[in-house]
Design a protein around this motif. Structure first.
Motif, mmCIF file in Angstrom:
data_model
loop_
_atom_site.group_PDB
_atom_site.id
_atom_site.type_symbol
_atom_site.label_atom_id
_atom_site.label_comp_id
_atom_site.label_asym_id
_atom_site.label_seq_id
_atom_site.Cartn_x
_atom_site.Cartn_y
_atom_site.Cartn_z
ATOM 1 N N ARG A 171 -10.656 -0.412 -1.513
ATOM 2 C CA ARG A 171 -11.844 -0.127 -1.920
ATOM 3 C C ARG A 171 -11.946 -0.196 -3.430
ATOM 4 N N ILE A 221 -9.511 4.417 7.405
ATOM 5 C CA ILE A 221 -9.333 4.904 6.165
ATOM 6 C C ILE A 221 -10.376 4.208 5.265
ATOM 7 N N MET A 222 -10.466 2.918 5.366
ATOM 8 C CA MET A 222 -11.555 1.885 4.511
ATOM 9 C C MET A 222 -12.429 1.390 5.576
ATOM 10 N N HIS A 268 -5.756 0.292 9.365
ATOM 11 C CA HIS A 268 -5.686 -0.141 7.641
ATOM 12 C C HIS A 268 -4.588 -0.962 7.349
ATOM 13 N N GLY A 282 0.899 -1.213 -0.113
ATOM 14 C CA GLY A 282 -0.034 -0.042 0.012
ATOM 15 C C GLY A 282 0.833 1.257 -0.187
ATOM 16 N N PHE A 283 0.223 2.224 0.195
ATOM 17 C CA PHE A 283 0.835 3.616 0.147
ATOM 18 C C PHE A 283 0.903 4.282 1.680
ATOM 19 N N LEU A 303 -2.785 -4.629 -0.649
ATOM 20 C CA LEU A 303 -3.453 -3.832 0.303
ATOM 21 C C LEU A 303 -3.621 -2.378 -0.249
ATOM 22 N N SER A 304 -4.776 -1.878 0.044
ATOM 23 C CA SER A 304 -5.283 -0.597 -0.186
ATOM 24 C C SER A 304 -4.745 -0.051 -1.684
ATOM 25 N N MET A 305 -3.814 0.565 -1.908
ATOM 26 C CA MET A 305 -3.282 0.898 -3.187
ATOM 27 C C MET A 305 -2.942 -0.408 -3.885
ATOM 28 N N ARG A 356 -5.162 14.557 -1.997
ATOM 29 C CA ARG A 356 -4.102 14.102 -2.558
ATOM 30 C C ARG A 356 -3.299 15.315 -3.301
ATOM 31 N N TYR A 358 -5.920 -1.390 -5.346
ATOM 32 C CA TYR A 358 -6.330 -0.488 -6.501
ATOM 33 C C TYR A 358 -5.637 -1.138 -7.800
ATOM 34 N N MET A 402 -3.030 7.502 -7.877
ATOM 35 C CA MET A 402 -4.447 7.027 -7.146
ATOM 36 C C MET A 402 -5.413 8.121 -7.419
HETATM 37 C C1 MLT Z 1 -3.036 3.073 0.937
HETATM 38 O O1 MLT Z 1 -2.888 2.441 1.915
HETATM 39 O O2 MLT Z 1 -2.428 2.559 -0.163
HETATM 40 C C2 MLT Z 1 -3.857 4.209 0.877
HETATM 41 O O3 MLT Z 1 -4.489 4.667 2.200
HETATM 42 C C3 MLT Z 1 -4.779 4.422 -0.247
HETATM 43 C C4 MLT Z 1 -5.228 5.625 -0.397
HETATM 44 O O4 MLT Z 1 -4.782 6.529 0.063
HETATM 45 O O5 MLT Z 1 -6.365 5.657 -1.110
#
Ligand code: MLT
Length: 293
Positions: free
Chosen positions: A148, A245-246, A271, A57-58, A121-123, A160, A126, A218
């Protein structure tokens, strides 16, 4: 949905100094550097068996998976950095979601793997959706952690931009100060200082331009909700009971839209479920992997 009991011991805890896991974390041993589409990318590679590609993730890096992958023996565990982390000064290579998904497919090619379980995970989630759009035939199964499907809202996009500007002006340490309290469960912030330090070190390792580029990538990612009904591989959705966060309700809805998906809430986790509660996540993930063999 599965009921889980929170595990007490954390593999990063110094109370376990002689443990096999602690030794593995300090001396990962299996790190290799791959030249992926012109960029040197570090990848932790361990074990053999069913290949699992772990996508971080990010604003983290591949080491976020080590507490989990140290427990998940019996599988071929592949944890790359993303190109936003591999960023070097003066490097002008594009760093959008598509480029990062292409990197992941190229890594599978270099490892001579037709298919892998994609665990993001998260990013990283995506990017798993980007893989569903572009490389569905390479996916054996999906594990979507703390992520998500929706695209950003207008407010999210503006945030962002603000964080990218802050990173470029003041560097990654300021980003760490801003993000850390939101990334980890409130009780982990107090009770798991090693995890807090690990997260801070990962954010420091991301340089400011890499952080800004990941934020822009993102911000521009498309809505993946139309893909959910098309997912035809076994899927596990994991979230934390204190993921601010989610929120877990989002994850529950996402899981419900994927045919046959399993949905698990990890107790005592924010998260970063695989990093905060690796013992619980390794059990859930181990059972899922067993079921698809
Ligand atoms: C992550 O954990 O990768 C970030 O929270 C993703 C996001 O900022 O949407």
């Amino acid at each position: 949905m599965q009921n889980l009991i929170k595990s007490r011991r954390h593999p990063l805890s110094p109370s376990e100094p002689g443990s096999r896991i602690s030794r593995r974390l300090s001396q990962p041993g299996g790190t290799r550097t791959f030249e992926i589409r012109g960029i040197p990318i570090d990848v932790d590679v361990q074990g053999d068996g069913l290949p699992i590609l772990f996508v971080h993730g990010f604003p983290l890096d591949r080491t976020m998976w080590r507490p989990l992958t140290g427990l998940l023996t019996g599988h071929y565990r592949i944890c790359p950095d993303l190109r936003t982390v591999a960023h070097r000064l003066g490097d002008t290579a594009p760093r959008g979601m598509q480029e990062m998904a292409d990197d992941l497919a190229t890594l599978l090619d270099q490892l001579e793997l037709d298919r892998a379980v994609i665990c993001g995970l998260s990013m990283g989630g995506y990017l798993a959706f980007e893989m569903v759009r572009r490389y569905a035939e390479r996916i054996r199964a999906l594990v979507l952690c703390n992520t998500r499907a929706e695209a950003d809202t207008d407010e999210g996009r503006a945030n962002r931009d603000a964080l990218a500007a802050l990173a470029r002006e003041r560097g990654s340490a300021v980003v760490a100060e801003q993000m850390l309290p939101k990334l980890i469960a409130r009780e982990s912030l107090v009770g798991l200082p090693e995890v807090v330090e690990h997260v801070r070190a990962m954010i420091d390792r991301n340089n400011a331009d890499g952080i800004a580029d990941a934020l822009i990538a993102m911000k521009h990612r498309p809505d993946s909700t139309p893909q959910l009904a098309q997912i035809a591989v076994p899927t596990l959705v994991i979230t934390g009971d204190d993921d601010r966060i989610m929120p877990s309700e989002h994850s529950r809805r996402m899981a419900a839209a994927i045919s046959g998906a399993r949905f698990v809430v990890i107790p005592g986790s924010g998260h970063l479920s695989p990093l905060e509660q690796p013992v619980s996540v390794s059990r859930v993930l181990g059972e899922f992997l067993e079921s698809i063999h």
